[in-house]
Design a protein around this motif. Structure first.
Motif, PDB file in Angstrom:
ATOM      1  N   ILE A  73       1.185  -1.291  -0.420  1.00 31.22           N
ATOM      2  CA  ILE A  73      -0.169   0.120  -0.140  1.00 31.22           C
ATOM      3  C   ILE A  73       1.264   1.036  -0.034  1.00 31.22           C
ATOM      4  CG2 ILE A  73      -1.486   1.757   0.948  1.00 31.22           C
ATOM      5  CD1 ILE A  73      -2.511  -1.613   0.537  1.00 31.22           C
ATOM      6  N   VAL A  74       0.486   2.096  -0.936  1.00 30.46           N
ATOM      7  CA  VAL A  74       1.123   4.053  -1.059  1.00 30.46           C
ATOM      8  C   VAL A  74       0.738   4.615  -0.047  1.00 30.46           C
ATOM      9  CG1 VAL A  74       2.210   6.044  -1.723  1.00 30.46           C
ATOM     10  CG2 VAL A  74       1.975   4.082  -3.519  1.00 30.46           C
ATOM     11  N   SER A 185       1.143  12.087 -10.960  1.00 32.49           N
ATOM     12  CA  SER A 185       1.289  10.586 -10.481  1.00 32.49           C
ATOM     13  C   SER A 185       0.019   9.461 -10.693  1.00 32.49           C
ATOM     14  CB  SER A 185       1.159  11.194  -9.285  1.00 32.49           C
ATOM     15  OG  SER A 185       0.950   9.557  -8.354  1.00 32.49           O
ATOM     16  N   SER A 186      -0.131   8.300 -10.908  1.00 31.59           N
ATOM     17  CA  SER A 186      -0.670   8.105 -11.217  1.00 31.59           C
ATOM     18  C   SER A 186      -2.280   6.794  -9.774  1.00 31.59           C
ATOM     19  CB  SER A 186      -0.396   7.016 -11.934  1.00 31.59           C
ATOM     20  OG  SER A 186      -0.050   6.264 -11.938  1.00 31.59           O
ATOM     21  N   VAL A 187      -0.949   8.009  -8.989  1.00 28.17           N
ATOM     22  CA  VAL A 187      -1.513   6.793  -7.914  1.00 28.17           C
ATOM     23  C   VAL A 187      -1.721   7.680  -6.469  1.00 28.17           C
ATOM     24  CG1 VAL A 187      -0.984   4.426  -8.364  1.00 28.17           C
ATOM     25  CG2 VAL A 187       0.669   5.740  -7.051  1.00 28.17           C
ATOM     26  N   ALA A 191      -3.088   3.713  -2.121  1.00 25.72           N
ATOM     27  CA  ALA A 191      -2.955   3.052  -3.742  1.00 25.72           C
ATOM     28  C   ALA A 191      -2.850   1.819  -3.131  1.00 25.72           C
ATOM     29  CB  ALA A 191      -2.633   3.490  -4.997  1.00 25.72           C
ATOM     30  N   LEU A 192      -2.504   0.229  -3.688  1.00 30.99           N
ATOM     31  CA  LEU A 192      -2.921  -0.993  -4.020  1.00 30.99           C
ATOM     32  C   LEU A 192      -1.528  -0.608  -5.083  1.00 30.99           C
ATOM     33  CD1 LEU A 192      -1.814  -3.819  -2.728  1.00 30.99           C
ATOM     34  CD2 LEU A 192      -3.596  -4.933  -3.939  1.00 30.99           C
ATOM     35  N   VAL A 193      -0.802  -0.902  -4.621  1.00 29.23           N
ATOM     36  CA  VAL A 193       0.036  -1.043  -6.323  1.00 29.23           C
ATOM     37  C   VAL A 193       0.757  -2.274  -6.061  1.00 29.23           C
ATOM     38  CG1 VAL A 193       0.842   0.959  -6.463  1.00 29.23           C
ATOM     39  CG2 VAL A 193       2.667   0.186  -5.219  1.00 29.23           C
ATOM     40  N   GLN A 199       0.753  -0.131 -15.065  1.00 26.91           N
ATOM     41  CA  GLN A 199       0.428   0.849 -15.217  1.00 26.91           C
ATOM     42  C   GLN A 199       1.368   1.394 -14.851  1.00 26.91           C
ATOM     43  OE1 GLN A 199      -2.149   2.680 -12.539  1.00 26.91           O
ATOM     44  NE2 GLN A 199      -2.873   4.458 -13.581  1.00 26.91           N
ATOM     45  N   ALA A 200       2.654   2.448 -15.061  1.00 27.18           N
ATOM     46  CA  ALA A 200       3.522   3.163 -14.157  1.00 27.18           C
ATOM     47  C   ALA A 200       3.403   3.982 -13.360  1.00 27.18           C
ATOM     48  CB  ALA A 200       4.264   4.334 -15.659  1.00 27.18           C
ATOM     49  N   LEU A 201       3.789   4.419 -12.333  1.00 23.41           N
ATOM     50  CA  LEU A 201       3.353   5.474 -11.169  1.00 23.41           C
ATOM     51  C   LEU A 201       3.550   6.686 -11.914  1.00 23.41           C
ATOM     52  CD1 LEU A 201       4.980   3.749  -7.737  1.00 23.41           C
ATOM     53  CD2 LEU A 201       2.778   3.503  -9.253  1.00 23.41           C
ATOM     54  N   ALA A 202       4.580   6.731 -12.211  1.00 21.60           N
ATOM     55  CA  ALA A 202       5.019   8.604 -12.807  1.00 21.60           C
ATOM     56  C   ALA A 202       5.516   8.721 -13.768  1.00 21.60           C
ATOM     57  CB  ALA A 202       5.578   9.446 -12.120  1.00 21.60           C
ATOM     58  N   LYS A 203       6.206   9.376 -13.831  1.00 23.80           N
ATOM     59  CA  LYS A 203       7.032   9.521 -15.998  1.00 23.80           C
ATOM     60  C   LYS A 203       8.056  10.292 -15.328  1.00 23.80           C
ATOM     61  CE  LYS A 203       5.429  10.516 -20.166  1.00 23.80           C
ATOM     62  NZ  LYS A 203       5.879   9.729 -21.769  1.00 23.80           N
TER      63      LYS A 203
END
Length: 381
Positions: A73-74, A185-187, A191-193, A199-203
């Protein structure tokens, strides 16, 4: 009698008038059309830098996707979306409780293995001495030695497990792989990763310097190579590139060509070139459409002709009207290359010293006599 005389007189008068008309018509046919005044320029060769305008699109110099390498979990996000991040900077914190517990467990397993190693090592050493006096059998010694070696392997396995647990624990702090501008940020926290998720978290994109991918048709590439091979163009050591942005403004920094693809795109028939530009102000962003002006070489003896002096015949061939030594007009088929300002670069059909008509083209035809007057360069262009 009088009637006959009248008829004869009328016939004689008609014949005389007809003869006058024919003689005047013949005289008019014998007259040469007057020479037409035209404006000309005398061609001169000169060194000329040859440029090519091609479309392009900007790309990040270095790009990296941020992905989790462990499950969890983030708990927190520690960067500003769209901001600048440094390589190694912590971006996300994943719940590390299970990984910390796994590390403690592996450390305990190492202690157990080390204790077993000490015991089996002492036994093996003692049995080695007893074997010399035949107090024990060879089989007993071999078993003790094997137990010792197994204990050593268990210690190595426990140390490897600790190393792996440390790695997993470190991965709970998701760090920036490169320095650059980070995306949204995508999460969010909570959020559970999972490791290796799609899916990337960010770029993160490194934008200074920045790359521009340029498309050049294979036909243009072949013509350019042929001109270089024939000596018409002298190729520079490093091609300089300028940018025209989407709003028509010229980018203030010059770029340099880095490489060209070795294959042609089968769909578009184009070759991709890549140029590199400094981007200290961050004006260029990935994905922007630009136009590039590339200096492809120098023509040491370029023949430039004003565009208005070149016309086209029904077959689409370029024509120039050349005035010869007798001030007669000759139509000549020429080959044009690049347009440079308001002039055509001529690759064949004309040479230095030729006099070509620039103004008065509508009033002349091949073979016509002209009265040429030389124009200055400013008016000709």
């Amino acid at each position: 009698m009088n009637n006959k005389l009248r008829v004869a007189s009328a016939i004689s008068l008609a014949l005389w008038l007809s003869g006058c008309d024919m003689s005047s018509h013949a005289a008019s046919q014998d007259q040469t059309p007057p020479a037409v005044p035209v404006s000309i320029i005398e061609l001169k060769s000169q060194p000329q830098a040859i440029t090519m305008e091609l479309p392009g699109r900007s790309r990040a110099y270095v790009e990296a996707e941020v992905r989790p390498q462990v499950n969890g979990i983030v708990l927190a996000r520690s960067f500003t979306e769209g901001g600048y991040v440094e390589q190694g900077q912590s971006l996300y914190q994943i719940d590390d409780a299970t990984y910390a517990a796994a590390l403690i467990s592996t450390k305990a397993e190492l202690k157990r293995a080390e204790a077993a190693l000490a015991s089996t090592g002492a036994t093996a050493k003692r049995f080695r001495e007893l074997l010399k006096t035949k107090a024990i059998s060879q089989q007993d010694f071999d078993q003790a030695e094997a137990a010792y070696l197994e204990a050593k392997a268990s210690v190595a396995v426990a140390k490897a497990a600790i190393h792996n647990a440390n790695i997993n624990l470190a991965y709970t702090k998701v760090a920036a792989p490169i320095s650059g501008q980070i995306s949204k940020s995508s999460v969010t926290p909570g959020a559970l990763v999972t490791a290796n998720q799609a899916q990337a978290l960010a770029k993160i994109s490194q934008l200074d310097p920045i790359n521009v991918d340029i498309s050049q048709s294979s036909t243009q590439m072949l013509r350019l190579k042929q001109r270089i091979a024939s000596g018409q163009l002298h190729q520079p050591e490093s091609a300089q590139v300028r940018l025209i942005l989407e709003d028509g403004s010229v980018y203030s920094h010059q770029g340099s060509m880095k490489f060209a693809e070795v294959t042609v795109n089968e769909t578009t028939g184009a070759v991709t070139l890549r140029a590199e530009f400094p981007n200290p102000d961050g004006l260029l962003l990935p994905g922007m459409f630009v136009r590039t002006i590339i200096t492809v070489g120098t023509d040491p003896a370029a023949i430039l002709v004003p565009q208005k002096a070149i016309t086209r015949n029904p077959r689409g061939q370029a024509l120039a009207m050349v005035v010869d030594a007798n001030n007669k007009v000759e139509s000549r088929i020429v080959t044009t290359a690049e347009a440079i300002d308001n002039q055509w670069l001529i690759t064949s059909g004309l040479k230095e010293g030729d006099k070509i008509v620039v103004e008065g083209l509508q009033k002349i035809r091949p073979g016509a006599a002209v009265v040429p007057s030389v124009m200055n360069d400013a008016k000709a262009s």
